[in-house]
Design a protein around this motif. Structure first.
Motif, PDB file in Angstrom:
ATOM      1  N   THR A  35       0.832  -1.199   0.000  1.00 18.10           N
ATOM      2  CA  THR A  35       0.000   0.000   0.000  1.00 18.10           C
ATOM      3  C   THR A  35       0.870   1.253   0.000  1.00 18.10           C
ATOM      4  N   GLY A  36       1.995   1.197   0.705  1.00 19.91           N
ATOM      5  CA  GLY A  36       2.922   2.336   0.702  1.00 19.91           C
ATOM      6  C   GLY A  36       3.498   2.591  -0.676  1.00 19.91           C
ATOM      7  N   MET A  37       3.793   1.514  -1.415  1.00 21.86           N
ATOM      8  CA  MET A  37       4.319   1.676  -2.773  1.00 21.86           C
ATOM      9  C   MET A  37       3.240   2.257  -3.692  1.00 21.86           C
ATOM     10  N   ALA A  38       1.998   1.783  -3.525  1.00 23.06           N
ATOM     11  CA  ALA A  38       0.902   2.341  -4.331  1.00 23.06           C
ATOM     12  C   ALA A  38       0.713   3.821  -4.013  1.00 23.06           C
ATOM     13  N   TYR A  39       0.821   4.188  -2.735  1.00 23.12           N
ATOM     14  CA  TYR A  39       0.667   5.585  -2.337  1.00 23.12           C
ATOM     15  C   TYR A  39       1.789   6.446  -2.934  1.00 23.12           C
ATOM     16  N   LEU A  40       3.018   5.965  -2.865  1.00 20.38           N
ATOM     17  CA  LEU A  40       4.143   6.729  -3.433  1.00 20.38           C
ATOM     18  C   LEU A  40       3.980   6.924  -4.942  1.00 20.38           C
ATOM     19  N   SER A  41       3.486   5.904  -5.630  1.00 26.57           N
ATOM     20  CA  SER A  41       3.277   6.059  -7.077  1.00 26.57           C
ATOM     21  C   SER A  41       2.153   7.050  -7.364  1.00 26.57           C
ATOM     22  N   GLU A  42       1.141   7.092  -6.503  1.00 26.82           N
ATOM     23  CA  GLU A  42       0.070   8.082  -6.690  1.00 26.82           C
ATOM     24  C   GLU A  42       0.581   9.500  -6.471  1.00 26.82           C
ATOM     25  N   VAL A  43       1.498   9.661  -5.503  1.00 24.86           N
ATOM     26  CA  VAL A  43       2.094  10.982  -5.267  1.00 24.86           C
ATOM     27  C   VAL A  43       2.953  11.379  -6.464  1.00 24.86           C
ATOM     28  N   LEU A  44       3.747  10.442  -6.964  1.00 23.81           N
ATOM     29  CA  LEU A  44       4.636  10.731  -8.101  1.00 23.81           C
ATOM     30  C   LEU A  44       3.850  11.103  -9.356  1.00 23.81           C
ATOM     31  N   PHE A  45       2.724  10.423  -9.594  1.00 22.38           N
ATOM     32  CA  PHE A  45       1.960  10.658 -10.813  1.00 22.38           C
ATOM     33  C   PHE A  45       0.806  11.637 -10.615  1.00 22.38           C
ATOM     34  N   GLY A  46       0.670  12.195  -9.423  1.00 20.27           N
ATOM     35  CA  GLY A  46      -0.321  13.232  -9.171  1.00 20.27           C
ATOM     36  C   GLY A  46      -1.768  12.776  -9.243  1.00 20.27           C
ATOM     37  N   LEU A  47      -2.054  11.563  -8.813  1.00 21.42           N
ATOM     38  CA  LEU A  47      -3.432  11.057  -8.835  1.00 21.42           C
ATOM     39  C   LEU A  47      -4.181  11.602  -7.619  1.00 21.42           C
ATOM     40  N   ASP A  48      -5.374  12.119  -7.833  1.00 22.08           N
ATOM     41  CA  ASP A  48      -6.128  12.653  -6.699  1.00 22.08           C
ATOM     42  C   ASP A  48      -7.256  11.713  -6.298  1.00 22.08           C
ATOM     43  N   ALA A  49      -7.695  11.876  -5.047  1.00 25.58           N
ATOM     44  CA  ALA A  49      -8.706  10.980  -4.482  1.00 25.58           C
ATOM     45  C   ALA A  49     -10.082  11.180  -5.104  1.00 25.58           C
ATOM     46  N   ASP A  50     -10.347  12.358  -5.673  1.00 24.76           N
ATOM     47  CA  ASP A  50     -11.667  12.607  -6.262  1.00 24.76           C
ATOM     48  C   ASP A  50     -11.899  11.802  -7.535  1.00 24.76           C
ATOM     49  N   SER A  51     -10.859  11.610  -8.308  1.00 28.44           N
ATOM     50  CA  SER A  51     -11.035  10.907  -9.578  1.00 28.44           C
ATOM     51  C   SER A  51     -10.523   9.468  -9.560  1.00 28.44           C
ATOM     52  N   HIS A  52      -9.833   9.066  -8.496  1.00 28.20           N
ATOM     53  CA  HIS A  52      -9.327   7.686  -8.414  1.00 28.20           C
ATOM     54  C   HIS A  52      -9.781   7.072  -7.091  1.00 28.20           C
ATOM     55  N   GLU A  53     -10.634   6.075  -7.209  1.00 26.73           N
ATOM     56  CA  GLU A  53     -11.250   5.464  -6.032  1.00 26.73           C
ATOM     57  C   GLU A  53     -10.221   4.854  -5.082  1.00 26.73           C
ATOM     58  N   TYR A  54      -9.230   4.173  -5.633  1.00 26.00           N
ATOM     59  CA  TYR A  54      -8.241   3.499  -4.788  1.00 26.00           C
ATOM     60  C   TYR A  54      -7.391   4.513  -4.020  1.00 26.00           C
ATOM     61  N   THR A  55      -7.143   5.671  -4.600  1.00 29.52           N
ATOM     62  CA  THR A  55      -6.363   6.703  -3.914  1.00 29.52           C
ATOM     63  C   THR A  55      -7.068   7.144  -2.636  1.00 29.52           C
ATOM     64  N   ALA A  56      -8.372   7.288  -2.702  1.00 30.03           N
ATOM     65  CA  ALA A  56      -9.123   7.680  -1.507  1.00 30.03           C
ATOM     66  C   ALA A  56      -9.077   6.595  -0.438  1.00 30.03           C
TER      67      ALA A  56
END
Length: 170
Positions: A35-56
């Motif tokens: 989950t930490g690796m998924a979170y770091l990749s979301e930070v790197l690629f700028g994915l936001d919680a409003d448009s990506h369910e898994y990010t939230a």
């Protein structure tokens, strides 16, 4: 500071650290790496919680685990550079070289295959191996203990067959 401590003292110290950090009676935070690796990749690629369910879903736990992974890397680097003074870069472990070969591509291919199978199996089970073993064990979850016994047992059996001596029948 001593360069080595007895294995049993290290085991007790690690158990106490895990108990007070990750158990329900301690800080109450689950531990995991995927989950930490998924979170770091979301930070790197700028994915936001409003448009990506898994990010939230992983916003809180992923941030904690991302910080933990960075701390593990720099903590290990610090210990090997300044305390034990054993830091070195090696692409082929000694046991691999003695029992398999000295080929870096061979080692990389087998590492990728083994890592992929481990991650694939862990995700099929709905978690990661670190989460099941470390977090589940520190929270005295029966599923974590069962996974630990099965993972360690199959790892020992697989290692016995995979790393058998060249020319040996056993």
């Amino acid at each position: 500071m001593p360069r080595k401590i007895p294995w049993w003292a290290g085991g007790i110290l690690m158990s106490l650290l895990f108990f007070f950090t990750f158990s329900e009676w301690g800080a109450g935070r689950p531990i995991g790496a995927s989950t930490g690796m998924a979170y770091l990749s979301e930070v790197l690629f700028g994915l936001d919680a409003d448009s990506h369910e898994y990010t939230a879903l992983i916003e809180t736990s992923g941030a904690w685990e991302g910080v933990m992974l960075i701390g593990v890397f720099f903590g290990g680097l610090f210990m090997s550079l300044f305390v034990t003074k054993t830091f070195h870069i090696s692409f082929i472990p000694t046991l691999w070289k003695a029992r398999k070969n000295s080929s870096v591509p061979s080692r990389m291919v087998w590492s990728f295959i083994a890592g992929f199978l481990l991650v694939f199996g862990a995700r099929l089970a709905g978690g990661c191996n670190a989460g099941h073993i470390l977090s589940g064990g520190s929270q005295t979850a029966v599923s974590g203990m069962i996974f630990t016994v099965v993972a360690l047992g199959t790892g020992m059996i697989t290692g016995r067959f995979f790393y058998k001596r060249k020319g040996s029948c056993s």
